[in-house]
Design an enzyme around this catalytic site. Structure first.
Site, PDB file in Angstrom:
ATOM      1  N   TYR A  95       0.829  -1.219   0.000  1.00 47.28           N
ATOM      2  CA  TYR A  95       0.000   0.000   0.000  1.00 47.28           C
ATOM      3  C   TYR A  95       0.860   1.264   0.000  1.00 47.28           C
ATOM      4  CZ  TYR A  95      -4.325  -2.554   0.152  1.00 47.28           C
ATOM      5  OH  TYR A  95      -5.369  -3.367  -0.211  1.00 47.28           O
TER       6      TYR A  95
ATOM      7  N   ASN B 278     -12.758   3.133  -6.343  1.00 47.78           N
ATOM      8  CA  ASN B 278     -11.332   3.462  -6.327  1.00 47.78           C
ATOM      9  C   ASN B 278     -10.900   3.979  -4.960  1.00 47.78           C
ATOM     10  OD1 ASN B 278     -11.478   2.796  -8.978  1.00 47.78           O
ATOM     11  ND2 ASN B 278     -11.512   4.899  -9.742  1.00 47.78           N
TER      12      ASN B 278
ATOM     13  N   HIS C  12     -14.861   1.594  -1.200  1.00 51.13           N
ATOM     14  CA  HIS C  12     -13.748   0.755  -0.754  1.00 51.13           C
ATOM     15  C   HIS C  12     -12.691   1.529   0.011  1.00 51.13           C
ATOM     16  CE1 HIS C  12     -14.883  -2.173  -4.238  1.00 51.13           C
ATOM     17  NE2 HIS C  12     -15.667  -2.308  -3.189  1.00 51.13           N
TER      18      HIS C  12
ATOM     19  N   CYS D 170      -6.814   2.103  12.734  1.00 53.64           N
ATOM     20  CA  CYS D 170      -6.194   1.146  13.644  1.00 53.64           C
ATOM     21  C   CYS D 170      -6.879  -0.212  13.474  1.00 53.64           C
ATOM     22  CB  CYS D 170      -6.339   1.628  15.099  1.00 53.64           C
ATOM     23  SG  CYS D 170      -5.693   0.441  16.277  1.00 53.64           S
TER      24      CYS D 170
ATOM     25  N   CYS E 183      -8.616  -0.495  17.277  1.00 56.54           N
ATOM     26  CA  CYS E 183      -9.607   0.424  17.888  1.00 56.54           C
ATOM     27  C   CYS E 183     -10.146   1.329  16.780  1.00 56.54           C
ATOM     28  CB  CYS E 183      -8.955   1.225  19.026  1.00 56.54           C
ATOM     29  SG  CYS E 183      -7.920   2.607  18.472  1.00 56.54           S
TER      30      CYS E 183
ATOM     31  N   THR F  70     -15.223   0.054 -14.923  1.00 55.52           N
ATOM     32  CA  THR F  70     -15.208  -1.027 -13.939  1.00 55.52           C
ATOM     33  C   THR F  70     -15.467  -2.365 -14.624  1.00 55.52           C
ATOM     34  OG1 THR F  70     -16.104  -1.900 -11.870  1.00 55.52           O
ATOM     35  CG2 THR F  70     -17.659  -0.707 -13.295  1.00 55.52           C
ATOM     36  N   SER F  71     -14.750  -3.387 -14.154  1.00 54.35           N
ATOM     37  CA  SER F  71     -14.933  -4.745 -14.709  1.00 54.35           C
ATOM     38  C   SER F  71     -16.186  -5.377 -14.105  1.00 54.35           C
ATOM     39  CB  SER F  71     -13.707  -5.610 -14.384  1.00 54.35           C
ATOM     40  OG  SER F  71     -13.568  -5.703 -12.967  1.00 54.35           O
TER      41      SER F  71
HETATM   42  C1  BV8 Z   1     -17.994  -8.397   1.074  1.00 55.81           C
HETATM   43  C2  BV8 Z   1      -9.885  -2.199  -1.978  1.00 55.81           C
HETATM   44  C3  BV8 Z   1     -19.191  -9.587   2.593  1.00 55.81           C
HETATM   45  C4  BV8 Z   1      -8.526  -2.636  -1.595  1.00 55.81           C
HETATM   46  C5  BV8 Z   1     -11.118  -3.911  -3.193  1.00 55.81           C
HETATM   47  C6  BV8 Z   1     -18.510 -14.767  -5.296  1.00 55.81           C
HETATM   48  C7  BV8 Z   1     -19.462 -14.071  -6.024  1.00 55.81           C
HETATM   49  C8  BV8 Z   1     -19.787 -12.750  -5.715  1.00 55.81           C
HETATM   50  C9  BV8 Z   1     -19.119 -12.099  -4.664  1.00 55.81           C
HETATM   51  C10 BV8 Z   1     -18.162 -12.803  -3.968  1.00 55.81           C
HETATM   52  C11 BV8 Z   1     -17.852 -14.116  -4.264  1.00 55.81           C
HETATM   53  N1  BV8 Z   1     -16.883 -14.520  -3.426  1.00 55.81           N
HETATM   54  C12 BV8 Z   1     -16.579 -13.507  -2.597  1.00 55.81           C
HETATM   55  C13 BV8 Z   1     -17.373 -12.469  -2.899  1.00 55.81           C
HETATM   56  C14 BV8 Z   1     -17.385 -11.175  -2.253  1.00 55.81           C
HETATM   57  C15 BV8 Z   1     -16.222 -10.326  -2.733  1.00 55.81           C
HETATM   58  C16 BV8 Z   1     -16.180 -10.246  -4.248  1.00 55.81           C
HETATM   59  O1  BV8 Z   1     -16.949  -9.513  -4.857  1.00 55.81           O
HETATM   60  N2  BV8 Z   1     -15.242 -10.997  -4.849  1.00 55.81           N
HETATM   61  C17 BV8 Z   1     -15.155 -10.996  -6.293  1.00 55.81           C
HETATM   62  C18 BV8 Z   1     -13.698 -10.830  -6.715  1.00 55.81           C
HETATM   63  C19 BV8 Z   1     -15.735 -12.311  -6.808  1.00 55.81           C
HETATM   64  N3  BV8 Z   1     -16.496  -9.033  -2.201  1.00 55.81           N
HETATM   65  C20 BV8 Z   1     -16.037  -8.725  -0.979  1.00 55.81           C
HETATM   66  O2  BV8 Z   1     -15.340  -9.428  -0.305  1.00 55.81           O
HETATM   67  C21 BV8 Z   1     -16.517  -7.381  -0.441  1.00 55.81           C
HETATM   68  N4  BV8 Z   1     -16.996  -7.583   0.884  1.00 55.81           N
HETATM   69  O3  BV8 Z   1     -18.615  -8.955   0.218  1.00 55.81           O
HETATM   70  O4  BV8 Z   1     -18.221  -8.591   2.368  1.00 55.81           O
HETATM   71  C22 BV8 Z   1     -19.471  -9.659   4.001  1.00 55.81           C
HETATM   72  C23 BV8 Z   1     -20.780  -9.927   4.355  1.00 55.81           C
HETATM   73  C24 BV8 Z   1     -21.066 -10.036   5.668  1.00 55.81           C
HETATM   74  C25 BV8 Z   1     -20.067  -9.872   6.623  1.00 55.81           C
HETATM   75  C26 BV8 Z   1     -18.760  -9.609   6.247  1.00 55.81           C
HETATM   76  C27 BV8 Z   1     -18.455  -9.487   4.920  1.00 55.81           C
HETATM   77  C28 BV8 Z   1     -15.363  -6.387  -0.374  1.00 55.81           C
HETATM   78  C29 BV8 Z   1     -14.869  -6.118  -1.757  1.00 55.81           C
HETATM   79  C30 BV8 Z   1     -13.858  -4.977  -1.704  1.00 55.81           C
HETATM   80  C31 BV8 Z   1     -12.501  -5.521  -2.042  1.00 55.81           C
HETATM   81  N5  BV8 Z   1     -11.565  -4.407  -2.099  1.00 55.81           N
HETATM   82  N6  BV8 Z   1     -10.253  -2.896  -3.192  1.00 55.81           N
HETATM   83  C32 BV8 Z   1      -7.532  -2.265  -2.651  1.00 55.81           C
HETATM   84  O5  BV8 Z   1      -7.850  -1.480  -3.567  1.00 55.81           O
HETATM   85  O6  BV8 Z   1      -6.409  -2.768  -2.515  1.00 55.81           O
HETATM   86  S1  BV8 Z   1     -11.676  -4.512  -4.664  1.00 55.81           S
HETATM   87  C33 BV8 Z   1     -10.818  -3.905  -6.003  1.00 55.81           C
HETATM   88  O7  BV8 Z   1     -11.560  -4.319  -7.152  1.00 55.81           O
HETATM   89  C34 BV8 Z   1     -10.759  -2.393  -6.109  1.00 55.81           C
HETATM   90  O8  BV8 Z   1     -11.465  -1.692  -5.120  1.00 55.81           O
HETATM   91  C35 BV8 Z   1     -11.414  -2.125  -7.435  1.00 55.81           C
HETATM   92  O9  BV8 Z   1     -12.014  -0.913  -7.451  1.00 55.81           O
HETATM   93  C36 BV8 Z   1     -12.393  -3.231  -7.468  1.00 55.81           C
HETATM   94  C37 BV8 Z   1     -13.059  -3.492  -8.775  1.00 55.81           C
HETATM   95  O10 BV8 Z   1     -12.081  -3.487  -9.782  1.00 55.81           O
HETATM   96  P1  BV8 Z   1     -12.268  -2.370 -10.942  1.00 55.81           P
HETATM   97  O11 BV8 Z   1     -12.285  -1.036 -10.291  1.00 55.81           O
HETATM   98  O12 BV8 Z   1     -13.449  -2.734 -11.774  1.00 55.81           O
HETATM   99  O13 BV8 Z   1     -10.909  -2.498 -11.724  1.00 55.81           O
HETATM  100  P2  BV8 Z   1     -10.513  -3.634 -12.771  1.00 55.81           P
HETATM  101  O14 BV8 Z   1      -9.047  -3.521 -13.007  1.00 55.81           O
HETATM  102  O15 BV8 Z   1     -11.110  -4.945 -12.349  1.00 55.81           O
HETATM  103  O16 BV8 Z   1     -11.281  -3.203 -14.119  1.00 55.81           O
HETATM  104  C38 BV8 Z   1     -10.899  -2.004 -14.771  1.00 55.81           C
HETATM  105  C39 BV8 Z   1     -11.919  -1.783 -15.874  1.00 55.81           C
HETATM  106  O17 BV8 Z   1     -11.619  -0.542 -16.509  1.00 55.81           O
HETATM  107  C40 BV8 Z   1     -11.869  -2.854 -16.950  1.00 55.81           C
HETATM  108  O18 BV8 Z   1     -13.204  -3.217 -17.289  1.00 55.81           O
HETATM  109  C41 BV8 Z   1     -11.208  -2.131 -18.151  1.00 55.81           C
HETATM  110  O19 BV8 Z   1     -11.745  -2.591 -19.376  1.00 55.81           O
HETATM  111  C42 BV8 Z   1     -11.622  -0.723 -17.898  1.00 55.81           C
HETATM  112  N7  BV8 Z   1     -10.703   0.299 -18.425  1.00 55.81           N
HETATM  113  C43 BV8 Z   1      -9.356   0.215 -18.609  1.00 55.81           C
HETATM  114  N8  BV8 Z   1      -8.897   1.407 -19.088  1.00 55.81           N
HETATM  115  C44 BV8 Z   1      -9.975   2.242 -19.175  1.00 55.81           C
HETATM  116  C45 BV8 Z   1     -11.120   1.540 -18.762  1.00 55.81           C
HETATM  117  N9  BV8 Z   1     -12.347   2.094 -18.734  1.00 55.81           N
HETATM  118  C46 BV8 Z   1     -12.450   3.380 -19.144  1.00 55.81           C
HETATM  119  N10 BV8 Z   1     -11.398   4.118 -19.550  1.00 55.81           N
HETATM  120  C47 BV8 Z   1     -10.155   3.587 -19.585  1.00 55.81           C
HETATM  121  N11 BV8 Z   1      -9.109   4.327 -20.000  1.00 55.81           N
HETATM  122 ZN    ZN Z   2      -5.795   1.777  18.200  1.00 55.44          ZN
END
Ligand code: BV8
Ligand code: ZN
Length: 265
Positions: A70, A105, A134, A142, A145, A206-207
């Site tokens: 990070y 983002n 996100h 923390c 806490c 977004t993908s």
């Molecule tokens: C939760 C922060 C539950 C950290 C990120 C199975 C099915 C469905 C869901 C799940 C599953 N198994 C698990 C899950 C849940 C999981 C999930 O969705 N997994 C996916 C991968 C299957 N989700 C979670 O865990 C979420 N929490 O569900 O909690 C829960 C319930 C009860 C109690 C407790 C918990 C939390 C998800 C958050 C994860 N954190 N990031 C960090 O950034 O390091 S996710 C990460 O992916 C980023 O945040 C990012 O924003 C996000 C999505 O990616 P994109 O932004 O779309 O980026 P990507 O590269 O993929 O795509 C880029 C796109 O841009 C492409 O389409 C490309 O073509 C296009 N592009 C490229 N250039 C351009 C362009 N477009 C326009 N102009 C350009 N020039």
């Molecule tokens: Zn603390």
């Protein structure tokens, strides 16, 4: 009129006739600012798998590795500037009522664009500050806490070991949402409320693979609204989109929104 021009013309009419617009952005909106996306060929996750780094388990297992990933991303993003896509979205939200920006983002670039465009217009930035589903790499919290702090990239190189909480000495971590973690309730509620009320959802760069964020445009579609996708590639959202502008957001958004964001006067 070429295919692309006809599509753009239809899209501009969709925006002009919409009452309430919700915009969901992903890493693609920051690609032209030089912020690496996640799943593209130069994506962040080519070198690492998300399970290795963007999970609480990874942080517990190897806090220094996750912290330094990070720190590297913060330093990368700190050099990046909002592009014309960020700025067009900020001006849309500042100049038109009923526009809600929602982002996955964590790079803070929408907020920089909001502040700079608002300054130019002599208005407050609030309407263009996005719901950050996100979190942000420029905030720390923390792991033991409620302590939180803003964290700008320091002059000297960042420590490779995580910092400690000044309140309880626990490990500080990036204030981002990792896989398996809940999204911030206020942002999530704000985003889904806007999605339910919107008659147009813009899905930009977004993908659409990560939930629940990717469901925002689906909520608008389920409520009878229209989805417009701005992305060079098709995504799982393409099937519910009435229209797709296939190209880079930095070029397409200013063109799509130009008539909406030229200050009337
Ligand atoms: C939760 C922060 C539950 C950290 C990120 C199975 C099915 C469905 C869901 C799940 C599953 N198994 C698990 C899950 C849940 C999981 C999930 O969705 N997994 C996916 C991968 C299957 N989700 C979670 O865990 C979420 N929490 O569900 O909690 C829960 C319930 C009860 C109690 C407790 C918990 C939390 C998800 C958050 C994860 N954190 N990031 C960090 O950034 O390091 S996710 C990460 O992916 C980023 O945040 C990012 O924003 C996000 C999505 O990616 P994109 O932004 O779309 O980026 P990507 O590269 O993929 O795509 C880029 C796109 O841009 C492409 O389409 C490309 O073509 C296009 N592009 C490229 N250039 C351009 C362009 N477009 C326009 N102009 C350009 N020039
Ligand atoms: Zn603390």
């Amino acid at each position: 009129m070429t295919g692309g021009e006809a599509e753009m013309d239809r899209a501009r009419r969709l925006v002009a006739s919409a009452e309430r617009i919700v915009v969901l952005t992903g890493a693609g909106v920051s690609a032209e600012s030089g912020v690496p996306t996640f799943r593209g060929e130069d994506g962040l996750w080519q070198s690492h798998r998300p399970e290795e780094l963007a999970t609480p388990q990874a942080f517990r297992r190897d806090p220094a590795l996750v912290w330094s990933w990070y720190a590297w991303r913060r330093e990368r993003v700190a050099e990046c500037r909002p592009n014309e896509g960020h700025r067009a979205l900020a001006r849309l939200a500042l100049l038109r009522d009923g526009v809600t920006l929602v982002t996955q983002n964590v790079d803070g670039l929408h907020t920089v664009a909001a502040e700079e465009e608002a300054e130019k217009l002599g208005v407050g930035p609030e309407p263009a500050i996005p719901w950050e589903l996100h979190g942000s790499v420029f905030r720390l919290r923390c792991s033991s806490c409620e302590y939180r702090e803003e964290h700008r990239v320091p002059e000297e190189p960042e420590p490779v070991e995580p910092l400690h909480c000044p309140e309880c000495r626990g490990l500080l971590r990036p204030d981002v949402v990792w896989f398996g973690e809940m999204l911030p309730a206020t942002a999530l509620d704000g985003a889904f409320q806007a999605a339910r009320e919107a008659d147009l959802a813009l899905a930009v760069g977004t993908s659409a693979m990560v939930h629940p964020a990717a469901s925002v445009p689906l909520v608008t579609a389920d409520a009878g609204g229209t989805v417009l996708e701005v992305n060079p590639d098709a995504t799982p959202l393409s099937r519910v989109a009435s229209l797709a502008l296939r190209g880079p957001a930095g070029e397409l958004l200013p063109e799509l929104l130009s008539s909406e964001v030229t200050p009337q006067g």
